[in-house]
Write an enzyme that holds these catalytic residues in place. Structure first.
Site, PDB file in Angstrom:
ATOM      1  N   ARG A  54      30.132  20.517  37.163  1.00  0.00           N
ATOM      2  CA  ARG A  54      29.660  21.883  37.457  1.00  0.00           C
ATOM      3  C   ARG A  54      28.134  21.977  37.562  1.00  0.00           C
ATOM      4  O   ARG A  54      27.591  22.527  38.522  1.00  0.00           O
ATOM      5  CB  ARG A  54      30.123  22.847  36.344  1.00  0.00           C
ATOM      6  CG  ARG A  54      31.529  23.304  36.453  1.00  0.00           C
ATOM      7  CD  ARG A  54      32.116  23.511  35.073  1.00  0.00           C
ATOM      8  NE  ARG A  54      32.373  22.206  34.497  1.00  0.00           N
ATOM      9  CZ  ARG A  54      33.531  21.563  34.633  1.00  0.00           C
ATOM     10  NH1 ARG A  54      34.520  22.154  35.220  1.00  0.00           N
ATOM     11  NH2 ARG A  54      33.693  20.345  34.152  1.00  0.00           N
ATOM     12  N   THR A  55      27.434  21.476  36.548  1.00  0.00           N
ATOM     13  CA  THR A  55      25.989  21.700  36.474  1.00  0.00           C
ATOM     14  C   THR A  55      25.267  21.002  37.622  1.00  0.00           C
ATOM     15  O   THR A  55      24.427  21.599  38.304  1.00  0.00           O
ATOM     16  CB  THR A  55      25.446  21.198  35.119  1.00  0.00           C
ATOM     17  OG1 THR A  55      26.283  21.718  34.085  1.00  0.00           O
ATOM     18  CG2 THR A  55      24.020  21.639  34.896  1.00  0.00           C
ATOM     19  N   LYS A  82      19.551  -1.295  34.775  1.00  0.00           N
ATOM     20  CA  LYS A  82      18.835  -2.576  34.574  1.00  0.00           C
ATOM     21  C   LYS A  82      17.833  -2.444  33.431  1.00  0.00           C
ATOM     22  O   LYS A  82      16.999  -3.314  33.222  1.00  0.00           O
ATOM     23  CB  LYS A  82      18.077  -2.956  35.854  1.00  0.00           C
ATOM     24  CG  LYS A  82      18.946  -3.158  37.068  1.00  0.00           C
ATOM     25  CD  LYS A  82      18.052  -3.462  38.286  1.00  0.00           C
ATOM     26  CE  LYS A  82      18.763  -3.157  39.582  1.00  0.00           C
ATOM     27  NZ  LYS A  82      17.842  -2.946  40.686  1.00  0.00           N
ATOM     28  N   ARG A 104      19.597  15.971  32.812  1.00  0.00           N
ATOM     29  CA  ARG A 104      20.640  15.923  31.765  1.00  0.00           C
ATOM     30  C   ARG A 104      20.546  14.553  31.114  1.00  0.00           C
ATOM     31  O   ARG A 104      20.475  13.522  31.806  1.00  0.00           O
ATOM     32  CB  ARG A 104      22.032  16.137  32.350  1.00  0.00           C
ATOM     33  CG  ARG A 104      23.121  15.866  31.325  1.00  0.00           C
ATOM     34  CD  ARG A 104      24.486  16.282  31.762  1.00  0.00           C
ATOM     35  NE  ARG A 104      24.616  17.725  31.751  1.00  0.00           N
ATOM     36  CZ  ARG A 104      25.801  18.347  31.881  1.00  0.00           C
ATOM     37  NH1 ARG A 104      26.903  17.650  32.026  1.00  0.00           N
ATOM     38  NH2 ARG A 104      25.862  19.661  31.871  1.00  0.00           N
ATOM     39  N   HIS A 134      21.623  23.732  26.358  1.00  0.00           N
ATOM     40  CA  HIS A 134      22.080  23.729  27.763  1.00  0.00           C
ATOM     41  C   HIS A 134      21.781  25.149  28.265  1.00  0.00           C
ATOM     42  O   HIS A 134      22.672  25.984  28.417  1.00  0.00           O
ATOM     43  CB  HIS A 134      23.565  23.395  27.806  1.00  0.00           C
ATOM     44  CG  HIS A 134      24.143  23.155  29.169  1.00  0.00           C
ATOM     45  ND1 HIS A 134      23.427  23.355  30.346  1.00  0.00           N
ATOM     46  CD2 HIS A 134      25.382  22.737  29.557  1.00  0.00           C
ATOM     47  CE1 HIS A 134      24.221  23.062  31.370  1.00  0.00           C
ATOM     48  NE2 HIS A 134      25.400  22.702  30.917  1.00  0.00           N
TER      49      HIS A 134
END
Ligand code: CP
Length: 317
Positions: A54-55, A82, A104, A134
């Protein structure tokens, strides 16, 4: 406002400005041509070190509807696998000319680190950092509550009661909502067993009960916000937090019988992704009083508002 890192940073006026701007953005999305020229020439980077549906997608849609160029970066498949650090990733994105970074990350504080490090010049939006915050989820939740129940509230959300149910301990959505909804004047009831409540919750501006039945008996709930059980953050194993999935559902799950006990006007919310049959039954999730899908739509207008307020002013200066 240069960054959006936490709802606990927002004043009531700033929060209302975002919600009112989102309402204007939503109106523009009813037009035949939904794209606005506001962020033409700007580059927005979706920098996702944790999974998202969603975000990430709604930030991408929001930025594109404002005519920004969007770069989607996920840690999987990038040089992060890496061993590249957040700093070197940020410096690379800065070198490519990003104006705003939506991040995020699994580490609480990662968004603030990016915003305050000096590695980048642009704006930072926190799209979820560990168990911390959030903020755009809480803003879209407040927007949805206001749309459905605003007429029952005085001014912002005064006079409304929101019950937040489930895995509060691991929930950045709960933290952001407690801060924002309190700022907007709502009363909050947290519903969770002691094992799923954070240390220090007694200092939060909330009432706490341990089962959903207790909450339904104690208060008239206007919005019932179900939380996802975050098994991926239960490092001690699920049994350290609750005895079994069926016991969790028995004490905290929303089923048809509990749904029927809500006042007629009450709405059912969930930030997603849902564990159907665990914290919420399919009947409750798909019921007419569920606004879960609408939360997702509202997320686009709210994120358009956030990007506009952070990046458009900068374009004009
Ligand atoms: N609510 C939410 O943050 O959902 P995603 O993890 O799918 O972005």
């Amino acid at each position: 406002m240069k960054h959006l890192l936490a709802t606990s940073d927002l004043s009531r006026d700033e929060a209302l400005l975002i919600l009112d701007t989102a309402a204007e953005m939503e109106k523009t999305q009813e037009r035949e041509v939904r794209k606005l020229p506001t962020l033409r020439g700007k580059t927005v980077v979706n920098l996702f070190f944790e999974d998202s549906t969603r975000t990430r997608i709604s930030f991408e849609v929001a930025a594109k509807r404002l005519s920004a160029d969007v770069i989607n970066f996920s840690a999987k498949g990038s040089s992060v696998s890496k061993g590249e650090s957040l700093k070197d990733t940020a410096l690379t994105l800065e070198a490519m000319g990003s104006d705003g970074i939506i991040i995020r990350h699994s580490a609480s504080g990662a968004a603030e680190r990016l915003a305050t490090s000096g590695w980048i010049r642009g704006s930072v939006v926190n799209a979820g950092d560990g168990t911390h915050e959030h903020p755009t989820q809480a803003l879209l939740d407040a927007y949805t509550i206001r749309k459905h129940l605003g007429k029952r509230a005085d001014a912002a959300l005064e006079g409304l009661t929101v019950a937040i149910v489930g895995d509060v301990l691991h929930s950045r959505v709960a933290r952001s909502n407690v801060a924002l909804l309190t700022t907007l004047g709502a009363d909050i009831v947290l519903v969770a067993p002691p094992t799923l409540l954070p240390i220090g919750v007694d200092t939060w501006p909330v009432r706490t009960v341990h089962t959903i039945d207790e909450a339904l008996e104690a208060v008239e709930v206007d919005a019932l916000m179900m939380l996802r059980i975050q098994l991926e953050r239960m490092t001690g194993g699920r049994s350290a937090y609750f005895p079994s999935p069926s016991e969790y559902s028995r004490l905290l799950g929303l089923d048809a019988a509990r749904l029927a006990r809500l006042p007629d006007h009450a709405v059912v919310m969930h930030p997603g992704p849902m564990n159907r049959g665990l914290e919420i039954s399919a009947e409750a999730a798909d019921s007419p009083r569920s606004v879960i899908v609408e939360q997702v739509s509202n997320g686009i207008a709210v994120r358009m508002a956030v990007l506009y307020l952070l990046l458009a002013g900068e374009a004009e200066s």
